[in-house]
Scaffold this motif. Structure first.
Motif, PDB file in Angstrom:
ATOM      1  N   PHE A 177       2.714   2.915  -6.935  1.00  0.00           N
ATOM      2  CA  PHE A 177       3.151   2.994  -5.540  1.00  0.00           C
ATOM      3  C   PHE A 177       2.890   4.410  -5.044  1.00  0.00           C
ATOM      4  O   PHE A 177       3.081   5.351  -5.795  1.00  0.00           O
ATOM      5  CB  PHE A 177       4.652   2.663  -5.451  1.00  0.00           C
ATOM      6  N   PRO A 178       2.384   4.656  -3.881  1.00  0.00           N
ATOM      7  CA  PRO A 178       2.228   3.789  -2.723  1.00  0.00           C
ATOM      8  C   PRO A 178       0.845   3.157  -2.605  1.00  0.00           C
ATOM      9  O   PRO A 178       0.561   2.503  -1.614  1.00  0.00           O
ATOM     10  CB  PRO A 178       2.470   4.743  -1.564  1.00  0.00           C
ATOM     11  N   CYS A 201      -0.402   0.809  -4.427  1.00  0.00           N
ATOM     12  CA  CYS A 201      -0.297  -0.604  -4.746  1.00  0.00           C
ATOM     13  C   CYS A 201       0.636  -1.262  -3.725  1.00  0.00           C
ATOM     14  O   CYS A 201       1.676  -0.694  -3.395  1.00  0.00           O
ATOM     15  CB  CYS A 201       0.280  -0.724  -6.149  1.00  0.00           C
ATOM     16  N   PRO A 202       0.299  -2.433  -3.215  1.00  0.00           N
ATOM     17  CA  PRO A 202       1.164  -3.089  -2.228  1.00  0.00           C
ATOM     18  C   PRO A 202       2.564  -3.370  -2.796  1.00  0.00           C
ATOM     19  O   PRO A 202       2.716  -3.690  -3.975  1.00  0.00           O
ATOM     20  CB  PRO A 202       0.438  -4.401  -1.921  1.00  0.00           C
ATOM     21  N   GLU A 203       3.551  -3.281  -1.947  1.00  0.00           N
ATOM     22  CA  GLU A 203       4.941  -3.450  -2.373  1.00  0.00           C
ATOM     23  C   GLU A 203       5.208  -4.768  -3.098  1.00  0.00           C
ATOM     24  O   GLU A 203       5.930  -4.772  -4.099  1.00  0.00           O
ATOM     25  CB  GLU A 203       5.871  -3.298  -1.171  1.00  0.00           C
ATOM     26  N   PRO A 204       4.648  -5.899  -2.660  1.00  0.00           N
ATOM     27  CA  PRO A 204       4.894  -7.137  -3.420  1.00  0.00           C
ATOM     28  C   PRO A 204       4.394  -7.064  -4.863  1.00  0.00           C
ATOM     29  O   PRO A 204       5.015  -7.612  -5.773  1.00  0.00           O
ATOM     30  CB  PRO A 204       4.144  -8.214  -2.631  1.00  0.00           C
ATOM     31  N   VAL A 244       4.190  -4.262  -6.603  1.00  0.00           N
ATOM     32  CA  VAL A 244       5.139  -3.371  -7.276  1.00  0.00           C
ATOM     33  C   VAL A 244       6.328  -4.184  -7.775  1.00  0.00           C
ATOM     34  O   VAL A 244       6.764  -4.035  -8.924  1.00  0.00           O
ATOM     35  CB  VAL A 244       5.604  -2.232  -6.337  1.00  0.00           C
ATOM     36  N   GLN A 245       6.851  -5.077  -6.934  1.00  0.00           N
ATOM     37  CA  GLN A 245       7.998  -5.897  -7.340  1.00  0.00           C
ATOM     38  C   GLN A 245       7.640  -6.812  -8.502  1.00  0.00           C
ATOM     39  O   GLN A 245       8.439  -7.002  -9.420  1.00  0.00           O
ATOM     40  CB  GLN A 245       8.538  -6.717  -6.165  1.00  0.00           C
ATOM     41  N   THR A 286       4.188   2.142 -11.393  1.00  0.00           N
ATOM     42  CA  THR A 286       3.817   1.053 -10.500  1.00  0.00           C
ATOM     43  C   THR A 286       2.594   1.361  -9.642  1.00  0.00           C
ATOM     44  O   THR A 286       2.062   0.478  -8.998  1.00  0.00           O
ATOM     45  CB  THR A 286       4.969   0.722  -9.540  1.00  0.00           C
TER      46      THR A 286
END
Length: 86
Positions: free
Chosen positions: A38-39, A41-44, A46-47, A36
């Motif tokens: 992460f971190p 990449c923004p959490e939204p 990632v989802q 993903t």
């Protein structure tokens, strides 16, 4: 091309049907690992990537679980051993 078939590939920010189908033309699901970024990449986002992988119809449930977790544990047996201790 044969040389490229030896590698493992991660799906960082590429869990869409077009990218996954193209990758499956090159390698088997056993050589694909979910990622993903992460971190960074923004959490939204990632989802969105997780949802895209979960809804991709090119993997059966067993292949999807390998892409999400199993293939990485096979590549990194020391991490797999830590998981078994839990």
């Amino acid at each position: 091309v044969e040389y490229l078939r030896r590698y493992y590939y991660d799906t960082g920010l590429s869990n869409n049907a077009f990218a996954l189908r193209s990758l499956q033309e090159l390698v088997a699901p056993s050589q694909i690992l979910s990622a993903t970024d992460f971190p960074f990449c923004p959490e939204p986002v990632v989802q969105i990537q997780i949802d895209a992988l979960n809804s991709y119809d090119g993997f059966d449930d067993a292949a999807r679980e390998k892409v999400k977790r199993g293939n990485a544990l096979n590549l990194f047996p020391r991490i797999a051993a830590l998981q078994e201790k839990k």
